[in-house]
Design an enzyme around this catalytic site. Structure first.
Site, PDB file in Angstrom:
ATOM      1  N   ARG A 166      -4.009   6.915   0.168  1.00 26.43           N
ATOM      2  CA  ARG A 166      -4.521   5.544   0.251  1.00 26.43           C
ATOM      3  C   ARG A 166      -4.453   4.927  -1.138  1.00 26.43           C
ATOM      4  O   ARG A 166      -5.000   5.485  -2.095  1.00 26.43           O
ATOM      5  CB  ARG A 166      -5.975   5.525   0.723  1.00 26.43           C
ATOM      6  CG  ARG A 166      -6.238   6.215   2.028  1.00 26.43           C
ATOM      7  CD  ARG A 166      -7.535   5.756   2.642  1.00 26.43           C
ATOM      8  NE  ARG A 166      -7.361   4.413   3.146  1.00 26.43           N
ATOM      9  CZ  ARG A 166      -6.707   4.131   4.280  1.00 26.43           C
ATOM     10  NH1 ARG A 166      -6.186   5.078   5.014  1.00 26.43           N
ATOM     11  NH2 ARG A 166      -6.579   2.880   4.673  1.00 26.43           N
ATOM     12  N   THR A 209       0.879  -1.159   0.000  1.00 27.16           N
ATOM     13  CA  THR A 209       0.000   0.000   0.000  1.00 27.16           C
ATOM     14  C   THR A 209       0.921   1.215   0.000  1.00 27.16           C
ATOM     15  O   THR A 209       2.129   1.094   0.215  1.00 27.16           O
ATOM     16  CB  THR A 209      -0.912   0.033   1.239  1.00 27.16           C
ATOM     17  OG1 THR A 209      -0.095  -0.115   2.399  1.00 27.16           O
ATOM     18  CG2 THR A 209      -1.947  -1.071   1.192  1.00 27.16           C
TER      19      THR A 209
END
Ligand code: DSN
Length: 417
Positions: free
Chosen positions: A234, A225
């Protein structure tokens, strides 16, 4: 850059956003997978690229008007490759789960076997848990930690791999506080002819700074991520060797995603650019120093850390000896102005929604400028709250002290909410 005031006409949303900004400012953010992005990352994420469709990849798009999207994606890929020394980077995954899904699909067929880390020992849902697509579409087997040391049991890993002959072995975890031996994983994978995938989501910022061994030279595929220690928006990302580039790209698009989120890719570009600066190494060094200090503080106060300590940005506290569970600890800390999450600890019997552990991380507090002496103060707040989980007035008093203390570490001073 757009500001909150552009939303002022939408009073309901404005009010929610203002409350969230206030929450992020006045609480101690200790969820190990969270961070505060820079204003530049926020700005890129709120940019006009949100308006653009660009299905495909640079120079092979299915829409017109993609010349700037192409430049953006090429820039972002280049920064990712440079930062991690990777042969190929796909910066389109919307999140870690889709990065992992595309990674599996690029080398596995449904029904093949994934060997991943046990969820209750620190692994991730997408590493084969039955409730996740990974456990539904593939056969699964799990390795874990040793009972005595709570370090990964590499001997058992090798035995299980030999027995189940997985097509892929997944290294990487969400609540494992120790260095992972990637050469060892490679050896085990080679012995049974499996691909090696590393999900470095939690520690990719440390890898970027050279403070955690890089999985890139050892793994066929590395997923991550971008919003944890890496301190970006994100989102997700995949790094791989050239021979798998086409397969990985095809699995992200058209395999499982449609149009890339170009505004998020722009924010990834900013964050990767920041991670290439020397200050980023200083930041990650401080994350580690702060975490060491937090671990020492908690141990000195009588708490048991899983594996006896940490090499990373997180600690996992086993609360069983203190007679409270993870849910109670999380609730009490929240009342005291400290945001954290409960977590299972290896070999425990509690369910996930109660859990016997507490995971704490230092990336976000370090971004706010805290150093070891500040972590001592934070540690005192935490211990005070954990010793008084049912004493509401005490927790309220701690919260007032937290709110006073945290004013020394302003965040987003230019944002008005
Ligand atoms: N849910 C994340 C975490 O908090 O660790 C992992 O994806």
């Amino acid at each position: 850059m757009p500001t909150f005031h552009d939303l002022a006409h939408d009073t309901q949303l404005y009010e929610i956003l203002s409350r969230e900004l206030a929450r992020q400012r006045k609480k101690l953010q200790m969820i190990a997978s969270e961070n505060y992005v820079s204003m530049a990352v926020l700005a890129a994420g709120a940019s006009v690229f949100t308006n653009k469709y660009a299905e495909g990849y640079p120079d092979h798009r299915y829409y017109g008007g993609c010349e700037n999207a192409d430049d953006l994606e090429i820039l972002t890929q280049g920064r990712a490759r440079k930062l991690f020394g990777a042969e190929h980077a796909n910066v389109q995954p919307h999140c870690g789960s889709s990065a992992n899904m595309a990674s599996y699909f690029s080398v596995l067929k449904p029904g093949d076997t994934i060997l991943g880390m046990n969820l209750t020992h620190g692994g991730h849902l997408t590493h084969g848990a039955p409730v996740s697509f990974s456990g539904k579409l593939f056969k699964t087997a799990f390795y874990g930690v040793r009972k005595d040391t709570e370090y990964i049991d590499y001997e058992a890993l090798a035995e299980i791999a030999e027995r189940v002959k997985p097509q892929i072995i997944v290294a990487g975890a969400s609540s494992y506080p120790r260095i992972i031996d990637f050469p060892k994983f490679r050896e085990v994978a080679d012995r049974c002819g499996a691909y090696l995938m590393v999900d470095m989501a939690h520690f990719s910022g440390l890898v970027a700074a050279g403070l955690f061994p890089s999985p890139v030279p050892h793994a066929d595929i590395v997923s991550t991520t971008t919003h944890k220690t890496l301190r970006g928006p994100r989102g997700g990302m995949i790094l791989c060797r050239k021979n798998l580039a086409k397969a990985v790209d095809e699995q992200i698009f058209p395999g499982i995603q449609g149009g890339p989120l170009l505004h998020v890719i722009a924010a990834k570009a900013v964050a990767l650019g920041e991670a290439l600066e020397p200050e980023f190494i200083d930041y990650q060094r401080q994350v580690l120093k702060n975490c060491q200090r937090l671990g020492t503080h908690m141990t000195d106060a009588g708490y048991r850390l899983v594996s006896g300590g940490t090499d990373t940005h997180l600690i996992l506290i086993d609360l069983r000896p203190s007679g409270i569970n993870g849910q109670e600890a999380q609730t009490a800390l929240d009342m005291a102005g400290i945001t954290a999450n409960r977590n299972v600890v290896p070999f425990e019997k509690e369910c996930f929604s109660i859990a016997s552990g507490l995971r704490l991380g230092t990336p976000a507090l370090t971004t706010r400028g805290m150093i070891e002496s500040d972590i001592d103060v934070v540690g005192e707040f935490i211990v005070d709250a954990l010793r008084n989980v049912r004493n509401e007035s005490r927790l309220n008093k701690i919260r007032m002290r937290v709110e006073d203390f945290i004013q020394k570490f302003p965040i987003y001073p230019d944002l008005k909410g």
